[in-house]
Design a protein around this motif. Structure first.
Motif, short mmCIF file in Angstrom:
data_model
loop_
_atom_site.label_atom_id
_atom_site.label_comp_id
_atom_site.label_asym_id
_atom_site.label_seq_id
_atom_site.Cartn_x
_atom_site.Cartn_y
_atom_site.Cartn_z
N VAL A 172 0.85 -1.19 0.00
CA VAL A 172 0.00 0.00 0.00
C VAL A 172 0.89 1.24 0.00
CG1 VAL A 172 -1.88 1.25 1.12
CG2 VAL A 172 -1.69 -1.24 1.41
N ALA A 173 0.58 2.18 -0.88
CA ALA A 173 1.27 3.48 -0.93
C ALA A 173 0.29 4.51 -1.46
CB ALA A 173 2.51 3.40 -1.79
N ARG A 174 0.60 5.79 -1.22
CA ARG A 174 -0.32 6.83 -1.70
C ARG A 174 -0.23 6.97 -3.21
NH1 ARG A 174 1.95 11.40 -3.38
NH2 ARG A 174 4.13 11.86 -2.79
N HIS A 177 2.87 8.36 -5.51
CA HIS A 177 4.17 7.99 -4.92
C HIS A 177 5.15 7.67 -6.04
CE1 HIS A 177 7.17 5.93 -2.48
NE2 HIS A 177 6.54 6.36 -1.39
N VAL A 235 0.53 5.83 5.98
CA VAL A 235 0.73 5.79 4.52
C VAL A 235 -0.17 6.79 3.81
CG1 VAL A 235 0.36 4.32 2.49
CG2 VAL A 235 1.60 3.43 4.47
N ARG A 236 -1.37 6.99 4.32
CA ARG A 236 -2.30 7.96 3.71
C ARG A 236 -1.67 9.35 3.62
NH1 ARG A 236 -8.26 6.86 5.05
NH2 ARG A 236 -8.33 4.80 6.01
N VAL A 241 5.71 3.56 2.63
CA VAL A 241 4.91 2.47 2.08
C VAL A 241 4.78 1.39 3.16
CG1 VAL A 241 5.66 2.94 -0.27
CG2 VAL A 241 6.88 1.23 1.09
N LEU A 256 -10.08 3.58 1.56
CA LEU A 256 -8.74 3.65 1.00
C LEU A 256 -8.74 4.24 -0.40
CD1 LEU A 256 -7.29 0.20 2.12
CD2 LEU A 256 -6.49 2.44 2.83
N LYS A 261 -6.85 8.39 -1.17
CA LYS A 261 -5.97 8.48 -2.34
C LYS A 261 -4.77 7.55 -2.20
CE LYS A 261 -8.52 11.72 -4.14
NZ LYS A 261 -9.38 11.43 -5.30
N VAL A 262 -5.03 6.31 -1.86
CA VAL A 262 -3.94 5.34 -1.79
C VAL A 262 -4.16 4.26 -2.83
CG1 VAL A 262 -3.50 5.74 0.65
CG2 VAL A 262 -5.10 3.94 -0.05
N ARG A 263 -3.12 3.51 -3.07
CA ARG A 263 -3.15 2.50 -4.12
C ARG A 263 -2.55 1.19 -3.59
NH1 ARG A 263 -0.07 3.35 -9.96
NH2 ARG A 263 -0.07 1.15 -10.61
#
Length: 307
Positions: A172-174, A177, A235-236, A241, A256, A261-263
Motif C-alpha cells: 500500500v502506498a499513496r 508515490h 501511509v495515507r 509504504v 482507501l 488516495k492510496v493505491r
C-alpha cells in the motif's frame, strides 16, 4: 488399577442377570468357552465363586447376591461416562458464554458479522473477545479461552485446529508515490522506499524482509506501529509504504480508494500464504455447542473473506 479391566464389570453384570454362562455368552456375542474363562477371571478378582452349580443350574453366592444391584448401577454409570448420549442442541435456549481470543485485525474484519450470526441463531449466547498479547497456549489448556483465532502454527501437540482462510500480503502506498512512476515496481525501487511496519511486539523484521534478503536486498524501516490500521493511516499522509494482509482491507476498501488516495500493489517478492485457523483444546472437541461455534466462525470467514 493397572490390571483393572472394565469389561469384567459388564460381564459380571450379565452373568449375575442370566445366572448362566451360556446365556451370558449369547448376550455378549462370545463363545461359551470365552465366557467361562471370563467367569474364572472374575472369581480370581473377587476371591468368590460368584456362581455355583445347583443341579443343572448355577445359583449366585451370598456375595454375588449382595453386589448384584451395585454392579448393575456401576455398569450403567460407566456406560454413561464412556458413551455419553448428547441431547439435540437447542440453539434458541442455549445459555452460555464463549470466550474467543483474536487479534485486532480479525476483530475489525469479522467481529460484527460473527456477532450477528451468533445472535440470530442463539439469542441467549454471550461472546467475550479476549485480548491476544501472545500465543501462550495455557489459557486454552486451562479452559479460560474457548476458541483462539490466529496464524496456524506449532503451539502444543494436543491443540486441535481448523483452517479458516489463507491470507496474503499486499503493498500500500499513496497515489502519486514515486514507486509508481516508472511502471512495474521492481525490487530495487521497493527496497529503497521508507517503510512503516505493523508489529504488536515491535519487531522490525518479517517474511517480506526474509524474502528480500534472499535476493540480496534490504529495506529501510522507518516506523514501527502496533497494528495495521495505524500503518495505513501513516501511509495515507506520507511517502512511506507498507504491506498488510489482504483481509484487513475488507472493511477499508472504500475509504482507501475514495478519500485517502492510496493505491494497492503486488509486492515484488513472494511470501508464503498466511494460514489463519481456529484453535481449541481437545476437551471441547465433542461438545455440541462448541462444535456449532466452530462451524459458525468458519462460515462467517468463508462469506466475508472469500477473495
Amino acid at each position: 488399577m493397572e490390571s483393572l479391566d472394565l469389561n469384567l464389570l459388564t460381564a459380571l453384570d450379565v452373568l449375575l442377570d442370566e445366572a448362566s454362562v451360556t446365556g451370558a455368552a449369547r448376550r455378549l456375542g462370545l463363545s461359551t468357552s470365552a465366557m467361562s474363562r471370563t467367569l474364572t477371571r472374575l472369581r480370581l478378582a473377587t476371591k468368590d465363586p460368584l456362581l455355583v452349580r445347583a443341579g443343572r443350574h448355577l445359583v449366585p453366592t451370598p456375595y454375588a447376591m449382595n453386589i448384584r444391584e451395585h454392579v448393575y448401577t456401576l455398569t450403567r454409570d460407566v456406560q454413561a461416562v464412556l458413551r455419553p448420549q448428547h441431547r439435540d442442541l437447542d440453539l434458541k435456549t442455549l445459555d452460555r458464554t464463549f470466550v474467543l481470543r483474536a487479534n485486532e485485525g480479525f476483530l475489525n474484519i469479522a467481529a460484527a458479522p460473527l456477532v450477528t450470526a451468533i445472535m440470530k441463531e442463539a439469542p441467549l449466547v454471550r461472546l467475550r473477545f479476549a485480548p491476544k498479547p501472545d500465543k501462550d497456549v495455557l489459557p486454552l489448556r486451562e479452559g479460560r479461552i474457548d476458541l483462539e483465532i490466529g496464524v496456524r502454527g506449532v503451539s502444543a501437540p494436543e491443540i486441535r485446529s481448523r483452517l479458516l482462510f489463507r491470507d496474503t500480503f499486499v503493498g500500500v502506498a499513496r497515489i502519486g508515490h514515486s514507486l509508481f512512476v516508472d511502471g512495474d515496481i521492481n525490487l530495487a525501487r521497493y527496497a529503497a522506499c521508507r517503510h512503516v511496519v505493523a508489529s504488536r511486539r515491535g519487531i522490525l523484521r518479517g517474511p517480506v524482509d526474509d524474502a528480500l534478503e534472499q535476493l540480496g536486498y534490504q529495506r529501510n524501516v522507518s516506523v514501527v506501529v502496533p497494528g495495521f490500521p495505524d500503518a495505513l493511516e501513516i501511509v495515507r499522509q506520507s511517502d512511506l509504504v507498507t504491506h498488510v494482509p489482504r483481509s484487513c482491507l475488507v472493511n477499508f476498501a472504500d475509504d482507501l480508494t475514495r478519500g485517502a488516495k492510496v493505491r494497492l500493489f503486488q509486492l515484488p517478492v513472494k511470501t508464503s500464504a498466511i494460514a489463519i485457523a481456529a484453535m481449541w483444546h481437545p476437551r471441547m472437541d465433542a461438545d455440541p455447542a462448541h462444535r456449532w461455534l466452530r462451524d459458525t466462525v468458519e462460515a462467517v470467514c468463508q462469506e466475508f473473506l472469500a477473495y
